[in-house]
Design an enzyme around this catalytic site. Structure first.
Site, PDB file in Angstrom:
ATOM      1  N   HIS A 176     -16.953 -47.582  47.604  1.00 22.12           N
ATOM      2  CA  HIS A 176     -16.353 -48.665  46.825  1.00 22.12           C
ATOM      3  C   HIS A 176     -17.401 -49.725  46.472  1.00 22.12           C
ATOM      4  O   HIS A 176     -17.296 -50.383  45.432  1.00 22.12           O
ATOM      5  CB  HIS A 176     -15.219 -49.348  47.608  1.00 22.12           C
ATOM      6  CG  HIS A 176     -14.009 -48.480  47.794  1.00 22.12           C
ATOM      7  ND1 HIS A 176     -13.905 -47.577  48.816  1.00 22.12           N
ATOM      8  CD2 HIS A 176     -12.854 -48.402  47.083  1.00 22.12           C
ATOM      9  CE1 HIS A 176     -12.733 -46.965  48.742  1.00 22.12           C
ATOM     10  NE2 HIS A 176     -12.085 -47.431  47.698  1.00 22.12           N
ATOM     11  N   ASP A 246     -12.488 -39.655  41.724  1.00 21.98           N
ATOM     12  CA  ASP A 246     -12.098 -40.878  42.419  1.00 21.98           C
ATOM     13  C   ASP A 246     -12.211 -42.014  41.400  1.00 21.98           C
ATOM     14  O   ASP A 246     -12.657 -41.823  40.260  1.00 21.98           O
ATOM     15  CB  ASP A 246     -12.993 -41.118  43.630  1.00 21.98           C
ATOM     16  CG  ASP A 246     -12.293 -41.925  44.727  1.00 21.98           C
ATOM     17  OD1 ASP A 246     -11.282 -42.582  44.422  1.00 21.98           O
ATOM     18  OD2 ASP A 246     -12.774 -41.909  45.874  1.00 21.98           O
TER      19      ASP A 246
END
Length: 350
Positions: A176, A246
Site C-alpha cells: 500500500h 490489486d
C-alpha cells in the site's frame, strides 16, 4: 474495471460511471457502510443500474472486515483457524467452513456478491500487512483451511478469490505504501508460497496477484507480469479462473522498474499481463477514472475477440447463480445458526 464509491448512496456521477461498458463492478469499503438497511439499499441501487455488475468487498475476518456491526457476526482472524488446526485439525476445518458460510450468507443477504477471500499467503511472521490474516506458516495447512473456508463460501452461494499470488507473506514491506521486493528463487516460491495455488487450482474461481517484485523471476510486480500470470499461474499451475489486479492506487502498483507510472499505464500493464479486471479504488479521482478508461479501451481494441470474450465470461462466472436468503429468513436457517455458534464458541475460547 472495478471502481469504488465515495459514500453510502449513489449520486448521479456514480450512476454514470457504473453504466459505462468498461466498468464491471464495485468494491465496497467501510465508508460505504452505515447499517444493514442502508447497505442492502445501496447494493440494490447498484444492480438497478446494471444487473451484471459485480459487488465485491474485503471481508476476511479479524481486522479486515468492512461490516462488523448491526448483526454481522465478528469473524476471527484466519490465524485463529490455524491455531485451532494445530490442536485439532478436524475442529479447525469445521471452524473454517463455518466462517466461510457465515461470511457468504450474511454478505449475500445484503446484496454483496463476492468477498476477496481466502488469503493464501504464508505466515512467516515478517509481514505486518498480512500478519494474522494468514492461516498458518505451513503451505499444506493453509491449503486445507482455505479449502474448508471456500467450501463454506460455496455452500453460502459465493465464489472465492485467492490472494496474493504468488505470496506476500515473506516480505516486510506493505505494498500500500511501498514496492516490496522478494529476492527468493522461483523454485523456492513454488515449493512454499505458491503451493496452495497449485493444490487448489481446480477450485479457485479467482485470484488476486501481489504488488510485489520477485526479481529472480521478473523485474515488475507480479500483477504486471505476463510470466507470473500467464506462464506460471495459467500454464504451469493450470488456473482457469478470473484474475483481479490489486488496487492500482497503491504505491506498489505505481512504480515499475524504479520509475513512477500513472494509473492509466498501470491499468494497461495489468490487462496486457493477463488480468481480467483491474481495481481502481483508494483514492480514485475523476482524472484517474478517465485515464483508466482510455488505457483499457486502447488495450482492448488491440486484444483478440477471444481474449475479451474470455475475460467477460470469467467475470460473469463470479456472479451468484441462485437467490440468497434475506436477513430475517437467514436468522432461522439451521445451518446458519449452527455455523454462528461454532464461530462464537471458538472466539470465546481464544
Amino acid at each position: 474495471m472495478l471502481i469504488d464509491l465515495p459514500g453510502c448512496a449513489l449520486c448521479a456521477a456514480d450512476r454514470d460511471r457504473l453504466a459505462h461498458p468498461f466498468v464491471g463492478g464495485v468494491v465496497l469499503f467501510a465508508r460505504n457502510w452505515r447499517d444493514r438497511t442502508q447497505l442492502t439499499a445501496l447494493c440494490a441501487d447498484i444492480k438497478s443500474v446494471r444487473n451484471d455488475l459485480l459487488i465485491c468487498v474485503d471481508h476476511e475476518g479479524g481486522r479486515v472486515q468492512r461490516f462488523a456491526s448491526d448483526g454481522f457476526t465478528p469473524l476471527p482472524p484466519m490465524r485463529v483457524l490455524g491455531q485451532r488446526w494445530e490442536v485439532d485439525p478436524n475442529a479447525g476445518a469445521a471452524l473454517a467452513t463455518a466462517c466461510g458460510f457465515v461470511m457468504a450468507t450474511e454478505l449475500r443477504a445484503c446484496g454483496v456478491d463476492l468477498s476477496f477471500a481466502p488469503v493464501l499467503d504464508l505466515d512467516y511472521g515478517a509481514s505486518t500487512v498480512i500478519g494474522d490474516r494468514a492461516f498458518h506458516a505451513n503451505a499444506n495447512t493453509v491449503t486445507a483451511l482455505a479449502s474448508a473456508l471456500m467450501h463454506g463460501m460455496q455452500l453460502g452461494g459465493m465464489a472465492n478469490c485467492g490472494k496474493h499470488f504468488p505470496g506476500h507473506g515473506h516480505v516486510r514491506g506493505d505494498s500500500h505504501t511501498e514496492v516490496p521486493v522478494d529476492s527468493r528463487t522461483l523454485e523456492q516460491i513454488l515449493e512454499q508460497d505458491a503451493q496452495p495455488y497449485g493444490h487448489l487450482c481446480l477450485r479457485l474461481q479467482s485470484v488476486m496477484p501481489a504488488h510485489v517484485v520477485y526479481p529472480a523471476v521478473d523485474g515488475v510486480p507480479a500483477g504486471f507480469s505476463a510470466r507470473w500470470l500467464q506462464g506460471i499461474l495459467r500454464e504451469r499451475l493450470c488456473f482457469g479462473g478470473a484474475i483481479f489486479s490489486d488496487d492500482l492506487s497503491m504505491v506498489g502498483a505505481r512504480v515499475v522498474a524504479g520509475q513512477p507510472i500513472g494509473v492509466g499505464r498501470a491499468a494497461e500493464l495489468a490487462w496486457k499481463a493477463g488480468c481480467d479486471m483491474v481495481l481502481l479504488c483508494n483514492p480514485a479521482t475523476s482524472q484517474d477514472f478517465d485515464a483508466c478508461l482510455v488505457a483499457l479501451e486502447r488495450s482492448c481494441s488491440q486484444a483478440t475477440p477471444q481474449r475479451k470474450q474470455d475475460s467477460e465470461a470469467r467475470r460473469h462466472s463470479l456472479l451468484p447463480i441462485a437467490p440468497a436468503l434475506g436477513w430475517d429468513a437467514l436468522q432461522s436457517d439451521g445451518r446458519y445458526v449452527h455455523a454462528c455458534k461454532t464461530v462464537a464458541r471458538v472466539q470465546i475460547r481464544v
